[in-house]
Write a protein that holds these residues in place. Structure first.
Motif, mmCIF file in Angstrom:
data_model
loop_
_atom_site.group_PDB
_atom_site.id
_atom_site.type_symbol
_atom_site.label_atom_id
_atom_site.label_comp_id
_atom_site.label_asym_id
_atom_site.label_seq_id
_atom_site.Cartn_x
_atom_site.Cartn_y
_atom_site.Cartn_z
ATOM 1 N N SER A 1 6.752 45.056 78.164
ATOM 2 C CA SER A 1 5.539 44.493 77.556
ATOM 3 C C SER A 1 4.736 45.592 76.870
ATOM 4 C CB SER A 1 4.651 43.831 78.620
ATOM 5 O OG SER A 1 5.327 42.795 79.281
ATOM 6 N N PHE A 2 4.181 45.278 75.697
ATOM 7 C CA PHE A 2 3.257 46.179 75.000
ATOM 8 C C PHE A 2 2.613 45.413 73.839
ATOM 9 C CE2 PHE A 2 7.499 46.826 73.194
ATOM 10 C CZ PHE A 2 7.270 46.605 71.839
ATOM 11 N N LYS A 3 1.557 45.992 73.267
ATOM 12 C CA LYS A 3 0.871 45.372 72.130
ATOM 13 C C LYS A 3 0.756 46.375 70.986
ATOM 14 C CE LYS A 3 -1.998 42.358 75.027
ATOM 15 N NZ LYS A 3 -3.370 42.032 75.469
ATOM 16 N N ILE A 4 0.847 45.866 69.771
ATOM 17 C CA ILE A 4 0.679 46.697 68.576
ATOM 18 C C ILE A 4 -0.514 46.150 67.796
ATOM 19 C CG2 ILE A 4 1.741 47.515 66.438
ATOM 20 C CD1 ILE A 4 4.494 47.114 67.797
ATOM 21 N N GLN A 5 -1.458 47.048 67.490
ATOM 22 C CA GLN A 5 -2.689 46.638 66.794
ATOM 23 C C GLN A 5 -2.522 46.708 65.274
ATOM 24 O OE1 GLN A 5 -5.150 45.741 68.825
ATOM 25 N NE2 GLN A 5 -4.505 46.691 70.749
ATOM 26 N N LYS A 6 -3.306 45.909 64.593
ATOM 27 C CA LYS A 6 -3.301 45.900 63.129
ATOM 28 C C LYS A 6 -3.650 47.295 62.588
ATOM 29 C CE LYS A 6 -5.270 43.482 59.187
ATOM 30 N NZ LYS A 6 -6.277 42.525 58.700
ATOM 31 N N GLY A 7 -2.883 47.755 61.599
ATOM 32 C CA GLY A 7 -3.168 49.031 60.942
ATOM 33 C C GLY A 7 -2.630 50.264 61.652
ATOM 34 N N MET B 1 6.391 49.745 39.798
ATOM 35 C CA MET B 1 5.182 50.198 40.488
ATOM 36 C C MET B 1 5.512 50.619 41.918
ATOM 37 S SD MET B 1 1.566 48.180 40.628
ATOM 38 C CE MET B 1 1.893 47.174 42.069
ATOM 39 N N LYS B 2 6.401 49.849 42.573
ATOM 40 C CA LYS B 2 6.817 50.183 43.941
ATOM 41 C C LYS B 2 7.575 51.520 43.954
ATOM 42 C CE LYS B 2 5.264 46.487 46.134
ATOM 43 N NZ LYS B 2 4.565 45.750 45.094
ATOM 44 N N LEU B 3 8.395 51.736 42.929
ATOM 45 C CA LEU B 3 9.119 53.020 42.820
ATOM 46 C C LEU B 3 8.125 54.172 42.741
ATOM 47 C CD1 LEU B 3 12.140 52.715 40.339
ATOM 48 C CD2 LEU B 3 12.209 53.334 42.750
ATOM 49 N N SER B 4 7.118 53.996 41.895
ATOM 50 C CA SER B 4 6.102 55.028 41.711
ATOM 51 C C SER B 4 5.341 55.261 43.024
ATOM 52 C CB SER B 4 5.145 54.581 40.609
ATOM 53 O OG SER B 4 3.953 55.293 40.675
ATOM 54 N N MET B 5 5.081 54.154 43.744
ATOM 55 C CA MET B 5 4.353 54.216 45.013
ATOM 56 C C MET B 5 5.065 55.084 46.048
ATOM 57 S SD MET B 5 3.099 50.736 46.887
ATOM 58 C CE MET B 5 2.101 49.958 45.652
ATOM 59 N N VAL B 6 6.409 55.061 46.022
ATOM 60 C CA VAL B 6 7.169 55.858 46.997
ATOM 61 C C VAL B 6 7.581 57.219 46.434
ATOM 62 C CG1 VAL B 6 8.014 53.789 48.185
ATOM 63 C CG2 VAL B 6 9.432 54.830 46.393
ATOM 64 N N GLY B 7 7.012 57.553 45.265
ATOM 65 C CA GLY B 7 7.224 58.892 44.720
ATOM 66 C C GLY B 7 8.513 59.095 43.945
ATOM 67 N N THR C 1 0.284 57.843 53.871
ATOM 68 C CA THR C 1 -0.414 57.450 52.632
ATOM 69 C C THR C 1 -0.319 55.950 52.400
ATOM 70 O OG1 THR C 1 0.053 59.617 51.671
ATOM 71 C CG2 THR C 1 -0.576 57.870 50.137
ATOM 72 N N LEU C 2 0.889 55.402 52.580
ATOM 73 C CA LEU C 2 1.090 53.966 52.360
ATOM 74 C C LEU C 2 0.268 53.139 53.345
ATOM 75 C CD1 LEU C 2 4.939 53.821 51.701
ATOM 76 C CD2 LEU C 2 3.135 53.379 50.033
ATOM 77 N N ARG C 3 0.246 53.564 54.605
ATOM 78 C CA ARG C 3 -0.551 52.833 55.603
ATOM 79 C C ARG C 3 -2.027 52.833 55.200
ATOM 80 N NH1 ARG C 3 -2.434 54.228 60.928
ATOM 81 N NH2 ARG C 3 -2.884 56.274 60.006
ATOM 82 N N ASP C 4 -2.526 54.018 54.808
ATOM 83 C CA ASP C 4 -3.948 54.130 54.461
ATOM 84 C C ASP C 4 -4.272 53.387 53.170
ATOM 85 O OD1 ASP C 4 -4.153 55.649 56.712
ATOM 86 O OD2 ASP C 4 -4.172 57.584 55.682
ATOM 87 N N THR C 5 -3.358 53.406 52.212
ATOM 88 C CA THR C 5 -3.593 52.765 50.915
ATOM 89 C C THR C 5 -3.461 51.251 51.002
ATOM 90 O OG1 THR C 5 -2.555 54.705 49.907
ATOM 91 C CG2 THR C 5 -2.949 52.838 48.465
ATOM 92 N N LEU C 6 -2.412 50.790 51.679
ATOM 93 C CA LEU C 6 -2.099 49.364 51.698
ATOM 94 C C LEU C 6 -2.631 48.630 52.929
ATOM 95 C CD1 LEU C 6 1.648 49.661 50.569
ATOM 96 C CD2 LEU C 6 -0.333 49.242 49.113
#
Length: 244
Positions: free
Chosen positions: A26-32, A125-131, A188-193
């Motif tokens: 058992s465990f929980k994962i929070q949003k973000g 755009m997704k390609l650019s997002m992942v560098g 970066t992706l977590r913080d941006t999206l």
């Protein structure tokens, strides 16, 4: 939304015949959060990830993802859920006969009614997002380095703007410099999206620098749930191995 649970494992039991992999997990994962599934070889990390994304069934217990018990989801509900998450498998799992652009646009063509030009623009755009540069779009997976394949796989996982991102050993097989660059990208992706990331990893640097919290699996149970600071205070010998 603070303390908003997006995934909850409740008393998960997984067995293959007489071989029990999980016994009441058992465990929980929070949003973000960027949440890690850690443990030794054979502890069932990837199995747990596969259960979350409905590639495998639990024997007992509940796996709640975005409020839905995935083991009881109707096929219609399962289809809807799958559009809310992206998955990066360990070696990218790109379709080798398709270009990178074709790989990224598969889900968009399947699940949206967007015009072809918008789908293509979105994929670039997704390609650019992942560098990755635009020229990668016309290349085939065999023409890319290991690190570029992972990024292309990540671009595909992000194609439908998911709420959840599942990563299976994202830095395995990469040289240290590429691995750290990939870690930075995930942050970066977590913080941006604003997405929630769940990853299976055994990379010590990723543990220390990327994960907000994690569980360590062992002996078919959750041995530990928390963050790096809490783990450093442990007196448990088995857990100390993760710090050595």
């Amino acid at each position: 939304m603070k303390n908003h649970v997006v995934i909850e494992a409740k008393e998960i039991v997984t067995s293959f015949g007489k071989n029990v992999i999980h016994d009441g997990i058992s465990f929980k994962i929070q949003k973000g959060e960027i949440f890690g599934l850690l443990g030794g070889s054979g502890s069932g990390k990837t199995t747990l990830l596969r259960e979350m994304i409905m590639l495998q069934r639990t024997t007992e217990g509940q796996m709640l993802v975005l409020g839905t018990d995935v083991m009881k989801a109707s096929s219609k509900m399962a289809q809807k859920l799958r559009q809310k998450w992206g998955v990066l498998f360990q070696f990218g799992a790109l379709f080798t006969s398709l270009t990178i652009l074709e790989n990224i646009t598969i889900a968009m063509r399947e699940y949206t009614d967007l015009p072809a030009w918008i789908i293509e623009e979105s994929a670039l755009m997704k390609l650019s997002m992942v560098g990755l540069p635009p020229k990668v779009a016309t290349m085939f997976p065999s023409e890319l380095s290991g690190g570029m394949k992972k990024r292309a796989g990540l671009a595909r996982a992000l194609a439908l703007d998911p709420k959840l991102l599942f990563l299976d050993e994202p830095t395995s097989g990469l040289d240290p410099q590429s691995a750290r660059a990939f870690d930075e990208l995930i942050l970066t992706l977590r913080d941006t999206l604003g997405i929630t990331v769940v990853m299976v990893t055994h990379d010590k640097d990723t543990m220390a620098n990327v994960l907000d919290r994690f569980v360590i699996l062992g002996n078919k149970k959750v041995l530990f749930e928390g963050n790096m600071e809490q783990l450093k205070q442990t007196t448990n010998d088995e857990l100390k191995k993760f710090l050595s």
